[in-house]
Design a protein around this motif. Structure first.
Motif, PDB file in Angstrom:
ATOM      1  N   TYR A 189       0.827  -1.194   0.000  1.00 50.33           N
ATOM      2  CA  TYR A 189       0.000   0.000   0.000  1.00 50.33           C
ATOM      3  C   TYR A 189       0.867   1.252   0.000  1.00 50.33           C
ATOM      4  CZ  TYR A 189      -3.327   3.452   1.806  1.00 50.33           C
ATOM      5  OH  TYR A 189      -4.111   4.566   1.988  1.00 50.33           O
ATOM      6  N   ASP A 190       0.729   2.077  -1.014  1.00 51.66           N
ATOM      7  CA  ASP A 190       1.416   3.370  -1.097  1.00 51.66           C
ATOM      8  C   ASP A 190       2.920   3.243  -0.893  1.00 51.66           C
ATOM      9  OD1 ASP A 190       1.383   6.089  -1.617  1.00 51.66           O
ATOM     10  OD2 ASP A 190       1.077   6.635   0.483  1.00 51.66           O
ATOM     11  N   GLY A 191       3.510   2.187  -1.451  1.00 49.61           N
ATOM     12  CA  GLY A 191       4.957   2.002  -1.367  1.00 49.61           C
ATOM     13  C   GLY A 191       5.455   1.539  -0.007  1.00 49.61           C
ATOM     14  N   ALA A 192       4.551   1.252   0.944  1.00 52.94           N
ATOM     15  CA  ALA A 192       4.950   0.792   2.281  1.00 52.94           C
ATOM     16  C   ALA A 192       5.489  -0.635   2.199  1.00 52.94           C
ATOM     17  CB  ALA A 192       3.758   0.859   3.235  1.00 52.94           C
ATOM     18  N   ASP A 193       5.975  -1.131   3.321  1.00 46.31           N
ATOM     19  CA  ASP A 193       6.542  -2.473   3.366  1.00 46.31           C
ATOM     20  C   ASP A 193       5.564  -3.544   2.915  1.00 46.31           C
ATOM     21  OD1 ASP A 193       8.943  -1.485   4.267  1.00 46.31           O
ATOM     22  OD2 ASP A 193       8.486  -1.836   6.370  1.00 46.31           O
TER      23      ASP A 193
ATOM     24  N   GLN B 152      -8.515  -8.523  -3.428  1.00 43.13           N
ATOM     25  CA  GLN B 152      -8.199  -7.924  -4.722  1.00 43.13           C
ATOM     26  C   GLN B 152      -9.458  -7.722  -5.552  1.00 43.13           C
ATOM     27  OE1 GLN B 152      -5.759 -10.343  -7.309  1.00 43.13           O
ATOM     28  NE2 GLN B 152      -5.226  -8.615  -8.582  1.00 43.13           N
ATOM     29  N   ALA B 153     -10.331  -8.705  -5.594  1.00 46.96           N
ATOM     30  CA  ALA B 153     -11.559  -8.600  -6.386  1.00 46.96           C
ATOM     31  C   ALA B 153     -12.459  -7.482  -5.869  1.00 46.96           C
ATOM     32  CB  ALA B 153     -12.308  -9.934  -6.375  1.00 46.96           C
ATOM     33  N   VAL B 154     -12.642  -7.410  -4.558  1.00 46.99           N
ATOM     34  CA  VAL B 154     -13.514  -6.382  -3.975  1.00 46.99           C
ATOM     35  C   VAL B 154     -12.892  -4.997  -4.139  1.00 46.99           C
ATOM     36  CG1 VAL B 154     -14.535  -5.532  -1.818  1.00 46.99           C
ATOM     37  CG2 VAL B 154     -14.591  -7.975  -2.350  1.00 46.99           C
ATOM     38  N   ILE B 155     -11.618  -4.877  -3.835  1.00 44.61           N
ATOM     39  CA  ILE B 155     -10.927  -3.581  -3.942  1.00 44.61           C
ATOM     40  C   ILE B 155     -10.929  -3.096  -5.389  1.00 44.61           C
ATOM     41  CG2 ILE B 155      -8.680  -2.444  -3.744  1.00 44.61           C
ATOM     42  CD1 ILE B 155      -8.200  -4.224  -1.224  1.00 44.61           C
TER      43      ILE B 155
ATOM     44  N   ILE C  87      -6.509   1.077   6.664  1.00 43.41           N
ATOM     45  CA  ILE C  87      -5.960   1.908   5.594  1.00 43.41           C
ATOM     46  C   ILE C  87      -7.129   2.429   4.754  1.00 43.41           C
ATOM     47  CG2 ILE C  87      -3.665   0.862   5.452  1.00 43.41           C
ATOM     48  CD1 ILE C  87      -4.632  -0.875   3.151  1.00 43.41           C
ATOM     49  N   TRP C  88      -6.976   3.633   4.252  1.00 48.85           N
ATOM     50  CA  TRP C  88      -7.973   4.215   3.364  1.00 48.85           C
ATOM     51  C   TRP C  88      -7.559   3.863   1.948  1.00 48.85           C
ATOM     52  CZ3 TRP C  88     -12.699   5.890   3.483  1.00 48.85           C
ATOM     53  CH2 TRP C  88     -13.202   6.586   2.378  1.00 48.85           C
ATOM     54  N   LEU C  89      -8.442   3.193   1.235  1.00 50.43           N
ATOM     55  CA  LEU C  89      -8.168   2.806  -0.142  1.00 50.43           C
ATOM     56  C   LEU C  89      -8.853   3.788  -1.080  1.00 50.43           C
ATOM     57  CD1 LEU C  89      -8.677  -0.968   0.462  1.00 50.43           C
ATOM     58  CD2 LEU C  89      -6.540   0.130  -0.156  1.00 50.43           C
ATOM     59  N   ASP C  90      -8.085   4.316  -2.006  1.00 43.66           N
ATOM     60  CA  ASP C  90      -8.555   5.345  -2.919  1.00 43.66           C
ATOM     61  C   ASP C  90      -7.868   5.133  -4.263  1.00 43.66           C
ATOM     62  OD1 ASP C  90      -9.918   8.223  -2.907  1.00 43.66           O
ATOM     63  OD2 ASP C  90      -8.055   8.344  -4.062  1.00 43.66           O
ATOM     64  N   PRO C  91      -8.535   5.426  -5.375  1.00 43.22           N
ATOM     65  CA  PRO C  91      -7.918   5.227  -6.686  1.00 43.22           C
ATOM     66  C   PRO C  91      -6.602   5.990  -6.881  1.00 43.22           C
ATOM     67  CG  PRO C  91     -10.257   5.673  -6.941  1.00 43.22           C
ATOM     68  CD  PRO C  91      -9.918   5.897  -5.491  1.00 43.22           C
TER      69      PRO C  91
ATOM     70  N   LEU D 295      -1.216   0.707  -5.164  1.00 42.14           N
ATOM     71  CA  LEU D 295      -1.594  -0.542  -4.518  1.00 42.14           C
ATOM     72  C   LEU D 295      -1.103  -1.710  -5.364  1.00 42.14           C
ATOM     73  CD1 LEU D 295      -3.381  -1.461  -2.096  1.00 42.14           C
ATOM     74  CD2 LEU D 295      -5.311  -1.425  -3.660  1.00 42.14           C
ATOM     75  N   GLN D 296      -0.478  -2.696  -4.722  1.00 41.44           N
ATOM     76  CA  GLN D 296      -0.021  -3.900  -5.417  1.00 41.44           C
ATOM     77  C   GLN D 296      -0.472  -5.133  -4.645  1.00 41.44           C
ATOM     78  OE1 GLN D 296       4.147  -4.215  -6.540  1.00 41.44           O
ATOM     79  NE2 GLN D 296       4.378  -2.044  -6.066  1.00 41.44           N
TER      80      GLN D 296
END
Length: 119
Positions: free
Chosen positions: A6-10, A23-26, A54-58, A62-63
């Motif tokens: 998430y956002d380049g984090a670990d 992954q499917a839902v996100i 975590i807040w997920l936003d376009p 995200l990987q």
């Protein structure tokens, strides 16, 4: 175990089956340009665990990195449950009971007392 980066984090680890459903839902939510909150208990550092969110936003990187080269089969009932949660005001709280069922540690169809009818 797969990793949600998430956002380049670990990154955060999840069982591959859980991660495939996430992954499917996100992907569906972000494709619609809908941000939402994802919450779960991270038990990697202690048995008691730490509540993470975590807040997920376009607009946020995200990987999804899977341990195996083939994605697990998706269960429509779990996707429905997770999508309903993601659409709610509290966000998608990926609780331990649902994660255990997805990992096949408790019988399928028993999450929150939902019993599947015999076919």
């Amino acid at each position: 175990m797969g990793t949600l980066i998430y956002d380049g984090a670990d990154g955060f680890t999840f069982d591959d089956r859980v991660l495939a459903h996430l992954q499917a839902v996100i992907a569906t939510k972000l494709r619609r340009r809908e941000g939402f909150l994802l919450l779960w208990t991270d038990r990697t550092s202690s048995e008691q665990g730490t509540l993470r969110s975590i807040w997920l936003d376009p607009s946020i990187s995200l990987q999804f990195v899977f341990a195996r080269p083939v994605l697990p089969e998706l269960n429509r009932e779990w996707l429905t449950i997770m999508t309903e949660k993601a659409n709610g005001n509290g966000g998608l709280h990926l609780d331990d009971e649902l994660r255990a069922e997805i990992r096949e540690e408790i019988p399928e169809g028993t999450y929150r007392g939902r019993k599947r009818s015999a076919s």
